[in-house]
Motif scaffolding. Structure first.
Motif, mmCIF file in Angstrom:
data_model
loop_
_atom_site.group_PDB
_atom_site.id
_atom_site.type_symbol
_atom_site.label_atom_id
_atom_site.label_comp_id
_atom_site.label_asym_id
_atom_site.label_seq_id
_atom_site.Cartn_x
_atom_site.Cartn_y
_atom_site.Cartn_z
ATOM 1 N N UNK A 73 1.030 -1.369 0.121
ATOM 2 C CA UNK A 73 0.024 0.225 -0.113
ATOM 3 C C UNK A 73 0.863 1.049 -0.102
ATOM 4 N N UNK A 74 1.955 1.215 0.782
ATOM 5 C CA UNK A 74 2.946 2.367 0.806
ATOM 6 C C UNK A 74 3.500 2.655 -0.522
ATOM 7 N N UNK A 75 3.980 1.346 -1.152
ATOM 8 C CA UNK A 75 4.550 1.513 -2.623
ATOM 9 C C UNK A 75 3.598 2.321 -3.511
ATOM 10 N N UNK A 76 2.324 1.705 -3.494
ATOM 11 C CA UNK A 76 1.363 2.091 -4.559
ATOM 12 C C UNK A 76 1.098 3.632 -4.185
ATOM 13 N N UNK A 77 0.884 4.023 -2.984
ATOM 14 C CA UNK A 77 0.268 5.340 -2.602
ATOM 15 C C UNK A 77 1.576 6.452 -3.009
ATOM 16 N N UNK A 78 2.797 6.145 -2.754
ATOM 17 C CA UNK A 78 3.751 7.001 -2.930
ATOM 18 C C UNK A 78 4.240 6.996 -4.504
ATOM 19 N N UNK A 79 4.024 5.758 -5.254
ATOM 20 C CA UNK A 79 3.953 5.902 -6.538
ATOM 21 C C UNK A 79 3.169 6.772 -7.269
ATOM 22 N N UNK A 80 1.649 6.662 -6.723
ATOM 23 C CA UNK A 80 0.635 7.468 -7.343
ATOM 24 C C UNK A 80 1.145 9.029 -6.914
ATOM 25 N N UNK A 81 1.518 9.577 -5.742
ATOM 26 C CA UNK A 81 1.770 10.861 -5.484
ATOM 27 C C UNK A 81 2.860 11.320 -6.537
ATOM 28 N N UNK A 82 4.070 10.426 -6.338
ATOM 29 C CA UNK A 82 5.074 11.071 -7.248
ATOM 30 C C UNK A 82 4.802 11.253 -8.856
ATOM 31 N N UNK A 83 4.033 9.995 -9.327
ATOM 32 C CA UNK A 83 3.732 10.394 -10.788
ATOM 33 C C UNK A 83 2.756 11.300 -11.037
ATOM 34 N N UNK A 84 2.004 11.581 -10.304
ATOM 35 C CA UNK A 84 0.957 12.602 -10.282
ATOM 36 C C UNK A 84 1.686 14.028 -10.193
ATOM 37 N N UNK A 85 2.657 14.168 -9.206
ATOM 38 C CA UNK A 85 3.438 15.341 -8.903
ATOM 39 C C UNK A 85 3.963 15.762 -10.295
ATOM 40 N N UNK A 86 4.761 14.785 -11.247
ATOM 41 C CA UNK A 86 5.262 15.104 -12.166
ATOM 42 C C UNK A 86 4.596 15.277 -13.377
ATOM 43 N N UNK A 87 3.461 14.631 -13.444
ATOM 44 C CA UNK A 87 2.164 14.711 -14.377
ATOM 45 C C UNK A 87 1.707 16.273 -14.184
ATOM 46 N N UNK A 88 1.476 16.798 -13.135
ATOM 47 C CA UNK A 88 0.979 18.132 -12.926
ATOM 48 C C UNK A 88 2.289 19.082 -13.269
ATOM 49 N N UNK A 89 3.260 18.754 -12.834
ATOM 50 C CA UNK A 89 4.574 19.657 -13.231
ATOM 51 C C UNK A 89 4.866 19.864 -14.706
ATOM 52 N N UNK A 90 4.624 18.598 -15.458
ATOM 53 C CA UNK A 90 4.863 18.552 -16.785
ATOM 54 C C UNK A 90 3.716 19.749 -17.669
ATOM 55 N N UNK A 91 2.691 19.721 -16.868
ATOM 56 C CA UNK A 91 1.568 20.405 -17.479
ATOM 57 C C UNK A 91 2.026 22.173 -17.217
ATOM 58 N N UNK A 92 2.434 22.372 -15.945
ATOM 59 C CA UNK A 92 2.965 23.545 -15.608
ATOM 60 C C UNK A 92 3.733 24.073 -16.707
ATOM 61 N N UNK A 93 5.099 23.175 -16.947
ATOM 62 C CA UNK A 93 6.124 23.543 -17.841
ATOM 63 C C UNK A 93 5.294 23.774 -19.334
ATOM 64 N N UNK A 94 4.258 22.804 -19.762
ATOM 65 C CA UNK A 94 3.807 23.278 -20.896
ATOM 66 C C UNK A 94 2.979 24.620 -21.122
ATOM 67 N N UNK A 95 2.610 25.020 -19.772
ATOM 68 C CA UNK A 95 1.910 26.340 -19.990
ATOM 69 C C UNK A 95 2.740 27.716 -19.703
ATOM 70 N N UNK A 96 3.987 27.297 -19.113
ATOM 71 C CA UNK A 96 4.917 28.590 -18.754
ATOM 72 C C UNK A 96 5.986 28.579 -19.678
ATOM 73 N N UNK A 97 6.254 27.494 -20.210
ATOM 74 C CA UNK A 97 7.781 27.320 -20.903
ATOM 75 C C UNK A 97 7.842 27.977 -22.188
ATOM 76 N N UNK A 98 8.901 28.807 -22.455
ATOM 77 C CA UNK A 98 8.970 29.685 -23.657
ATOM 78 C C UNK A 98 9.264 28.647 -24.751
ATOM 79 N N UNK A 99 8.879 28.997 -26.088
ATOM 80 C CA UNK A 99 9.126 28.126 -27.097
ATOM 81 C C UNK A 99 8.331 27.054 -27.229
ATOM 82 N N UNK A 100 8.052 26.419 -28.598
ATOM 83 C CA UNK A 100 7.164 25.580 -28.779
ATOM 84 C C UNK A 100 7.800 24.168 -28.349
ATOM 85 N N UNK A 101 9.101 23.993 -28.503
ATOM 86 C CA UNK A 101 9.881 22.679 -28.368
ATOM 87 C C UNK A 101 9.602 22.423 -26.817
ATOM 88 N N UNK A 102 9.955 23.429 -26.084
ATOM 89 C CA UNK A 102 10.140 23.137 -24.503
ATOM 90 C C UNK A 102 8.635 22.779 -24.198
#
Length: 613
Positions: free
Chosen positions: A34-63
Motif C-alpha cells: 500500500x505504501x509503495x502504491x500510494x507513494x508511486x501515485x503521488x510521485x507520478x501525479x506530481x510529475x504529471x502536474x509539473x509537466x503541465x505547468x511546464x507546458x503552460x509557462x515554458x518559452x518556445x514550442x519545443x519546450x
C-alpha cells in the motif's frame, strides 16, 4: 495576464506541491505494498502536474511540447500506480497478480508511443491559438481517446475495489466514500475540456489525486489505516478510539453483534461488556444464548487455557495483544466460541486507538474440548487396564498354573489353552496400557540415551518364554549402540517380536534380529518366515486398528510401534524377506556420534544358549 491562464497554472502547480508534500506522510503507511502504491501515485501525479505547468509557462514550442509529453507519459504511469495502490489497499497483492509482466510491457509500449509522438503524431498535434489566451493548443487524435478510454476502465476497477472495501468496512467509512467520489469529479473536466471555452483540453486528474492525498493522509488517516488493516481478515473487526469508544466496525461485526448499530461514540464496555476485557486478563467469555440476541447477558468466566497470539502487523504497532475466547450459544442452543485480539494503533509514538479482531473459532474449540474428553476417557481406561483387568487376569493365570499337577492327560490340552489365553490377555492389557500412555503423554515424554542392545536382548528373552515353540536368532554379541528413546522402546520390540509369531502360519516360527548402521542412525531388522505382507498393505498395516491375516492380535500393537518410533524421531517400515516372510525395519537416531558402527551382516546365533530357548 489572463485569469484563465493563471488559474490553470495555479491548479496544476498546487496539485504538484500537495502531492510532493504528502510523500513523507505516505512513507509512514505500515503496509509495504500500500505504501509503495500510494507513494508511486503521488510521485507520478506530481510529475504529471509539473509537466503541465511546464507546458503552460515554458518559452518556445519545443519546450512546451516536451513538457506536455513528460506529463502525458507520467499520466499513464499514474494510472498504473493507482491500480497498484487500490489492489494492495484492499488485500489483493499486486506482486502476485497474473499477467503482471504483460501489463508492464503494454505500459512501456504505450509510453514509448507517447514519447515518439512528434514523429508519428498518432496521439496529438499542436497549433497556436489565441482563445481563451494565446497558447500552444493540443489537438487529440484517435489513439489518445482509445488509450484514455482504456485508462478510465483501469481507474474504474480501482474505484470499484475501494468502494467495495468501504462498503464492508462499516458506517464510519462514509467520509472516505465521499472523498473518493469528490476525487473523481476532475474526470468530467478531462472529458469536456475541449467543449468549454475556459477549460483547456488537458487531463485534470492531478487535482483529484492531491485532494485524495490530503483527505486520506491528513484528515481521515486513522480511518484510512483501520479500513486497510481490516481488509486483511474476514473476521469481525471493531475499531476503538483512545478512550475505548467505538469508532467503527465492519459489516461482519455488525451482523454478529447487532448491538453495534448506532453505537459509534459509545464506550465498548457499555455496548459489548463481554468483549471489553482488560488487556492483562486472559480467559473465556461465556455468552448465554445466541450472539445476536443475548450478547449482553453473558457472564465472564476464567479459564486455565490460554491462546497465544502471533506478534507483528503491517499497519500497526502491536503493543500487547489480548487473546481470549468468547463463548456464545447460537440459535440452536449449541455453544459458540470467539477469539478476540487487540491491536494497538500508534501515531507519532502515542497510541491513537485499538482494533479488535473477533474470530469465530467454534469448530476448533469444540474439537479441543472433544480431545480433552477423549484424553480423560483414555486416562480412565488406562487406570482400569492397569489396576483391574491386568491384576485380575494375573491372579487367574497364577491360580491356573497351580493346576498343572492336578489335571490328567485329557485335560492338559484345555489347561494349556487357558494358560495361553490368559497370558495373551495380560499381554494385551500391557499393550493397551502403553498405547494409552503414549497418547495421553504419561509415558512418552522427552527422549534420552537408551542402550539398544540391552533393550532388544531383554525383549528376545521374554519372547522366548512366551512362545516356546518359536526360534529367535540374534547376534552373539549384541551391539552397544545408544539411541534416542525412552523406556517405551521396549514396547516397540515386544510388539514386533510378538507380531512375528502371531502372524506366522508355520508350526515353528523362526524370527531373526539383526542390526546395521546407516550414517548417524541405527536400524534393527526383525525378520520372520511367515506368509509376508502384500505391497498394498505395507503402509496401511501401521494404521490404527489394522489386523493382518485374521490374526489374534488387537490391531493396536503395530500402530503403537508406529506412534512410538515417530515420537523418538525414527521410522518403521516393512520389507520382503527371502525366501518368504516379512522384515520389519526400525530406524532410530544415535544418541551420540561416537557410537561404534554396527555391522548389519553380523553372525547370528542363539542368545544365551540354544536358539530355540
Amino acid at each position: 495576464m489572463d485569469l484563465v491562464f493563471l488559474a490553470h497554472v495555479a491548479v496544476f502547480a498546487l496539485s504538484a506541491v500537495v502531492c510532493l508534500a504528502a510523500l513523507p506522510r505516505a512513507a509512514r503507511v505500515g503496509h509495504p505494498e500500500t505504501r509503495e502504491g500510494l507513494m508511486g501515485l503521488l510521485l507520478t501525479s506530481a510529475v504529471w502536474a509539473g509537466g503541465y505547468v511546464g507546458y503552460l509557462v515554458a518559452p518556445g514550442e519545443a519546450l512546451k511540447t516536451a513538457s506536455y509529453i513528460v506529463g502525458f507519459i507520467f499520466a499513464l504511469l499514474a494510472v498504473g500506480a493507482w491500480l497498484y495502490f487500490c489492489a494492495a489497499y484492499t488485500g489483493r497483492s499486486p506482486r502476485r497478480a497474473p499477467y503482471r509482466r504483460l501489463v508492464v510491457g503494454v505500459f512501456a509500449a504505450t509510453s514509448l508511443l507517447k514519447a515518439t509522438n512528434p514523429l508519428h503524431e498518432l496521439y496529438f498535434t499542436t497549433a497556436w491559438v489565441s482563445e481563451p489566451f494565446p497558447y500552444l493548443a493540443i489537438r487529440h487524435e484517435l489513439l489518445y481517446w482509445a488509450v484514455l478510454g482504456l485508462s478510465y476502465a483501469v481507474i474504474a476497477v480501482g474505484f470499484f475495489m475501494l468502494l467495495e472495501q468501504f462498503y464492508y468496512a462499516g458506517a464510519d467509512s462514509r467520509p472516505l466514500v465521499g472523498l473518493v467520489a469528490v476525487t473523481a469529479i476532475p474526470t468530467a473536466a478531462t472529458v469536456f475540456g475541449g467543449e468549454l471555452s475556459w477549460l483547456l483540453p488537458l487531463m485534470y486528474e492531478p487535482p483529484g489525486v492531491a485532494l485524495f492525498a490530503v483527505g486520506t493522509l491528513f484528515v481521515y488517516v486513522q480511518r484510512f489505516e483501520t479500513i486497510r488493516f481490516a481488509a486483511e481478515s474476514d473476521d469481525a473487526a471493531i475499531f476503538l478510539d483512545q478512550a475505548g469508544r467505538v469508532r467503527d466496525y465492519n459489516r461482519t461485526a455488525r451482523l454478529l453483534f447487532p448491538a453495534l448499530r448506532g453505537a459509534v461514540g459509545e464506550p465498548l464496555d457499555a455496548v459489548l461488556p463481554q468483549i471489553a476485557v482488560d488487556s492483562d486478563d486472559d480467559g473465556v467469555i461465556a455468552i448465554e444464548g445466541p450472539a445476536r440476541d443475548r450478547i449482553d447477558s453473558a457472564d465472564r468466566i476464567d479459564s486455565a487455557d490460554r491462546i497465544d497470539s502471533a506478534d507483528g502487523t503491517d499497519a500497526t504497532d502491536r503493543t500487547g495483544a489480548l487473546e481470549g475466547a468468547g463463548e456464545a450459544r447460537d440459535s440452536t442452543g449449541t455453544v459458540r466460541f470467539f477469539h478476540v485480539s487487540r491491536n494497538a494503533f500508534t501515531a507519532g509514538g502515542a497510541t491513537s486507538g485499538e482494533l479488535l479482531t473477533i474470530d469465530d473459532i467454534t469448530d476448533r474449540e469444540r474439537y479441543r474440548i472433544q480431545l480433552e474428553e477423549r484424553t480423560e476417557q483414555l486416562e480412565a481406561l488406562n487406570r482400569v487396564v492397569r489396576h483391574d483387568i491386568r491384576n485380575d487376569m494375573a491372579v487367574i493365570h497364577g491360580w491356573t498354573e497351580t493346576l498343572r499337577d492336578h489335571v490328567d492327560e485329557e485335560g492338559r490340552d484345555a489347561l494349556e489353552r487357558v494358560l495361553r489365553k490368559s497370558a495373551h490377555v495380560i499381554e494385551l492389557t500391557e499393550t493397551a496400557r502403553e498405547f494409552v500412555d503414549s497418547l495421553a503423554g504419561d509415558a512418552v515424554l522427552d527422549v534420552k540415551p537408551v542402550d539398544l542392545g540391552d533393550v532388544v536382548t531383554a525383549e528376545v528373552r521374554t519372547a522366548r518364554d512366551t512362545f516356546p515353540n518359536a526360534t529367535f536368532r540374534v547376534p552373539d554379541d549384541p551391539p552397544r549402540a545408544t539411541v534416542l528413546a525412552n523406556e517405551m522402546l521396549a514396547s516397540v520390540f515386544r510388539n514386533l517380536l510378538n507380531n512375528a509369531v502371531q502372524h506366522n502360519d508355520t508350526a515353528a516360527p523362526e524370527v531373526t534380529v539383526t542390526f546395521e548402521a546407516a550414517d548417524d542412525r541405527v536400524r534393527v531388522r526383525v525378520a520372520d518366515d511367515g506368509p509376508g505382507v502384500p505391497d498394498a498393505e505395507k503402509t496401511e498395516l501401521f494404521g490404527k486398528g489394522e489386523k493382518g491375516l485374521d490374526s489374534a492380535g488387537t490391531g493396536i500393537g503395530l500402530y503403537l510401534v508406529s506412534v512410538l518410533t515417530r515420537q523418538f524421531g525414527g521410522d518403521v517400515w516393512i520389507e520382503d524377506n527371502e525366501p518368504r516372510g516379512a522384515v520389519f525395519v526400525v530406524e532410530l537416531a544415535r544418541a551420540e556420534a561416537s557410537d561404534r558402527a554396527v555391522d548389519g551382516d553380523a553372525a547370528v546365533g542363539a542368545l544365551g544358549g540354544d536358539a530355540s530357548g
